[in-house]
Design a protein around this motif. Structure first.
Motif, PDB file in Angstrom:
ATOM      1  N   LYS A 215       0.850  -1.191   0.000  1.00 30.51           N
ATOM      2  CA  LYS A 215       0.000   0.000   0.000  1.00 30.51           C
ATOM      3  C   LYS A 215       0.889   1.246   0.000  1.00 30.51           C
ATOM      4  O   LYS A 215       2.058   1.192   0.393  1.00 30.51           O
ATOM      5  CB  LYS A 215      -0.906   0.024   1.236  1.00 30.51           C
ATOM      6  N   ARG A 216       0.290   2.363  -0.426  1.00 31.75           N
ATOM      7  CA  ARG A 216       1.057   3.605  -0.516  1.00 31.75           C
ATOM      8  C   ARG A 216       0.171   4.782  -0.124  1.00 31.75           C
ATOM      9  O   ARG A 216      -0.863   5.011  -0.747  1.00 31.75           O
ATOM     10  CB  ARG A 216       1.598   3.788  -1.936  1.00 31.75           C
ATOM     11  N   ASN A 217       0.560   5.481   0.909  1.00 32.62           N
ATOM     12  CA  ASN A 217      -0.168   6.666   1.359  1.00 32.62           C
ATOM     13  C   ASN A 217       0.647   7.929   1.103  1.00 32.62           C
ATOM     14  O   ASN A 217       1.883   7.894   1.128  1.00 32.62           O
ATOM     15  CB  ASN A 217      -0.491   6.585   2.850  1.00 32.62           C
ATOM     16  N   PHE A 218      -0.079   9.033   0.899  1.00 31.39           N
ATOM     17  CA  PHE A 218       0.555  10.339   0.741  1.00 31.39           C
ATOM     18  C   PHE A 218       0.098  11.264   1.861  1.00 31.39           C
ATOM     19  O   PHE A 218      -1.062  11.232   2.284  1.00 31.39           O
ATOM     20  CB  PHE A 218       0.193  10.954  -0.617  1.00 31.39           C
ATOM     21  N   TYR A 219       1.022  12.117   2.307  1.00 33.82           N
ATOM     22  CA  TYR A 219       0.742  13.074   3.362  1.00 33.82           C
ATOM     23  C   TYR A 219       1.363  14.429   3.019  1.00 33.82           C
ATOM     24  O   TYR A 219       2.353  14.504   2.288  1.00 33.82           O
ATOM     25  CB  TYR A 219       1.314  12.588   4.703  1.00 33.82           C
ATOM     26  N   THR A 220       0.772  15.473   3.586  1.00 35.77           N
ATOM     27  CA  THR A 220       1.378  16.792   3.479  1.00 35.77           C
ATOM     28  C   THR A 220       2.515  16.868   4.494  1.00 35.77           C
ATOM     29  O   THR A 220       2.619  16.021   5.392  1.00 35.77           O
ATOM     30  CB  THR A 220       0.356  17.895   3.802  1.00 35.77           C
ATOM     31  N   TRP A 223       1.474  16.428   7.890  1.00 34.72           N
ATOM     32  CA  TRP A 223       0.977  15.074   8.138  1.00 34.72           C
ATOM     33  C   TRP A 223      -0.544  14.972   8.018  1.00 34.72           C
ATOM     34  O   TRP A 223      -1.219  14.294   8.776  1.00 34.72           O
ATOM     35  CB  TRP A 223       1.427  14.537   9.487  1.00 34.72           C
ATOM     36  N   GLU A 224      -1.075  15.627   7.008  1.00 39.51           N
ATOM     37  CA  GLU A 224      -2.484  15.472   6.662  1.00 39.51           C
ATOM     38  C   GLU A 224      -2.581  14.462   5.524  1.00 39.51           C
ATOM     39  O   GLU A 224      -1.861  14.561   4.516  1.00 39.51           O
ATOM     40  CB  GLU A 224      -3.074  16.812   6.229  1.00 39.51           C
ATOM     41  N   PHE A 225      -3.466  13.479   5.663  1.00 41.10           N
ATOM     42  CA  PHE A 225      -3.624  12.423   4.664  1.00 41.10           C
ATOM     43  C   PHE A 225      -4.125  13.003   3.341  1.00 41.10           C
ATOM     44  O   PHE A 225      -5.048  13.824   3.313  1.00 41.10           O
ATOM     45  CB  PHE A 225      -4.601  11.364   5.169  1.00 41.10           C
ATOM     46  N   ILE A 226      -3.505  12.584   2.241  1.00 45.28           N
ATOM     47  CA  ILE A 226      -3.914  13.005   0.897  1.00 45.28           C
ATOM     48  C   ILE A 226      -4.555  11.798   0.214  1.00 45.28           C
ATOM     49  O   ILE A 226      -3.897  10.776   0.006  1.00 45.28           O
ATOM     50  CB  ILE A 226      -2.715  13.508   0.071  1.00 45.28           C
ATOM     51  N   ASP A 227      -5.797  11.905  -0.127  1.00 45.12           N
ATOM     52  CA  ASP A 227      -6.532  10.767  -0.681  1.00 45.12           C
ATOM     53  C   ASP A 227      -6.254  10.625  -2.189  1.00 45.12           C
ATOM     54  O   ASP A 227      -7.097  10.905  -3.028  1.00 45.12           O
ATOM     55  CB  ASP A 227      -8.027  10.938  -0.431  1.00 45.12           C
ATOM     56  N   GLU A 228      -5.049  10.191  -2.502  1.00 42.23           N
ATOM     57  CA  GLU A 228      -4.646   9.969  -3.885  1.00 42.23           C
ATOM     58  C   GLU A 228      -3.944   8.625  -3.997  1.00 42.23           C
ATOM     59  O   GLU A 228      -3.380   8.130  -3.011  1.00 42.23           O
ATOM     60  CB  GLU A 228      -3.710  11.075  -4.380  1.00 42.23           C
ATOM     61  N   GLU A 229      -3.999   8.038  -5.197  1.00 43.15           N
ATOM     62  CA  GLU A 229      -3.354   6.742  -5.424  1.00 43.15           C
ATOM     63  C   GLU A 229      -2.442   6.818  -6.639  1.00 43.15           C
ATOM     64  O   GLU A 229      -2.856   7.268  -7.706  1.00 43.15           O
ATOM     65  CB  GLU A 229      -4.408   5.652  -5.621  1.00 43.15           C
ATOM     66  N   VAL A 230      -1.210   6.378  -6.452  1.00 45.35           N
ATOM     67  CA  VAL A 230      -0.229   6.333  -7.531  1.00 45.35           C
ATOM     68  C   VAL A 230       0.402   4.950  -7.529  1.00 45.35           C
ATOM     69  O   VAL A 230       1.091   4.577  -6.585  1.00 45.35           O
ATOM     70  CB  VAL A 230       0.859   7.412  -7.362  1.00 45.35           C
ATOM     71  N   GLU A 231       0.125   4.185  -8.538  1.00 44.29           N
ATOM     72  CA  GLU A 231       0.686   2.833  -8.736  1.00 44.29           C
ATOM     73  C   GLU A 231       0.100   1.805  -7.780  1.00 44.29           C
ATOM     74  O   GLU A 231      -0.179   0.676  -8.166  1.00 44.29           O
ATOM     75  CB  GLU A 231       2.209   2.864  -8.605  1.00 44.29           C
ATOM     76  N   TYR A 232      -0.084   2.157  -6.513  1.00 44.58           N
ATOM     77  CA  TYR A 232      -0.635   1.241  -5.514  1.00 44.58           C
ATOM     78  C   TYR A 232      -1.828   1.881  -4.814  1.00 44.58           C
ATOM     79  O   TYR A 232      -1.950   3.107  -4.763  1.00 44.58           O
ATOM     80  CB  TYR A 232       0.430   0.872  -4.469  1.00 44.58           C
ATOM     81  N   GLU A 233      -2.703   1.046  -4.239  1.00 45.04           N
ATOM     82  CA  GLU A 233      -3.838   1.555  -3.475  1.00 45.04           C
ATOM     83  C   GLU A 233      -3.360   2.225  -2.189  1.00 45.04           C
ATOM     84  O   GLU A 233      -2.308   1.879  -1.651  1.00 45.04           O
ATOM     85  CB  GLU A 233      -4.793   0.407  -3.114  1.00 45.04           C
ATOM     86  N   ASN A 234      -4.162   3.174  -1.705  1.00 46.70           N
ATOM     87  CA  ASN A 234      -3.864   3.751  -0.409  1.00 46.70           C
ATOM     88  C   ASN A 234      -4.755   3.100   0.651  1.00 46.70           C
ATOM     89  O   ASN A 234      -5.605   2.269   0.338  1.00 46.70           O
ATOM     90  CB  ASN A 234      -4.032   5.282  -0.421  1.00 46.70           C
TER      91      ASN A 234
END
Length: 305
Positions: A215-220, A223-234
């Motif tokens: 899995k892959r998560n993005f944050y600012t 540390w605010e969660f960014i609801d985006e997916e690149v290559e893998y699910e979040n």
């Protein structure tokens, strides 16, 4: 014990099959790459892998700008910063040696490795390239055989010819052996990939559950969660706590990335200890699948080419 050893050998056989398959593909790409120009090769790869035409005249998307950087960004410093051994000097000078892993050795050839002098646990990597690693959690009688088999094949790979990433051109392949990073966290070791643009951290990527269900998560940076997916699910429900030393990590990323239009600076958090991972100037080789095209455009807008 015999069951365990047989299981290890079975896994090794499967991994060797994957290595051979990958080597065949790599040799084909290296051969084909010699027949065409960098620009033609990159345009074709972009079309085949992302299914669309590459815009080099006016790049706006993140992936497009990675391709543009491959062709036109010629900062000579990149030659040492993409080398996993040489970059250590830069990190030591900029932020200090305490952020580096313990180094056990660097070798020009597999035959130069003295296995008896290696610790029981370690990680061995190619200095020039990505994902060519051997993790040794406990050295045994098969370790030397596995390393010799893998690295004698891997060290022949020309990474510049594979992706036409200019920074790797004419950079010699070597082998580096470092400490194995371990954590008491039951979720394993998190890898914090900080995207910096002109020295400013804009985005943090965290990869987790790599060996189970990647899995892959993005944050600012806040540390605010960014609801985006690149290559893998979040996974918004994943309990990835904000690192206690995040501000220090961001400061280190800022210092290391100053003077570069774009670079991804990676760190590990080992029970509160910040450890430098690598600097990447061609994230995903510029062939990443963005679920949301607007997010790719947003990342591209951060990058002034």
């Amino acid at each position: 014990m015999n069951i365990r050893n047989n299981l290890i050998r079975l896994i090794s056989k499967n991994e060797r099959l994957l290595i051979v398959t990958k080597q065949i593909r790599i040799k084909f790409l290296m051969y084909f790459g010699k027949l065409v120009s960098d620009k033609a090769y990159i345009k074709l790869q972009y079309r085949l892998r992302l299914g669309k035409k590459l815009n080099l005249a006016n790049p706006t998307l993140f992936n497009e700008k990675v391709q543009y950087a491959k062709l036109y960004y010629r900062n000579p410093m990149l030659k040492s910063l993409v080398d996993k051994y040489e970059v250590r000097k830069y990190v030591k000078e900029k932020i200090g040696e305490k952020y580096l892993t313990k180094l056990y050795g660097v070798y020009d050839r597999v035959d130069d490795i003295v296995f008896d002098k290696l610790p029981e646990k370690f990680v061995m990597k190619l200095t020039n390239g990505s994902s060519y690693n051997y993790i040794c959690p406990l050295k045994n009688y098969d370790t030397q055989t596995e390393i010799e088999y893998r690295f004698k094949k891997w060290i022949t790979v020309d990474f510049y010819m594979l992706g036409r990433e200019w920074a790797y051109k004419d950079v010699k392949n070597r082998i580096i052996c470092e400490e194995l990073l371990e954590t008491s966290d039951v979720n394993g070791l998190n890898d914090y990939k900080i995207f910096c643009f002109d020295g400013v951290p804009k985005l943090i990527q965290v990869d987790f559950s790599r060996f189970i269900n990647h899995k892959r998560n993005f944050y600012t940076p806040e540390w605010e969660f960014i609801d985006e997916e690149v290559e893998y699910e979040n996974d918004s429900t994943a309990k990835i706590q904000k690192p206690k030393n995040l501000e220090e990590m961001l400061k280190c990323a800022h210092i290391l990335s100053e003077g570069f239009p774009q670079v991804r600076v990676d760190f590990y958090d080992v029970d509160g200890r910040i450890v430098f991972g690598e600097m990447t100037f061609y994230h995903g080789a510029g062939y990443l699948h963005f679920k949301n095209p607007k997010f790719e455009l947003e990342m591209g807008e951060y990058w002034n080419v």
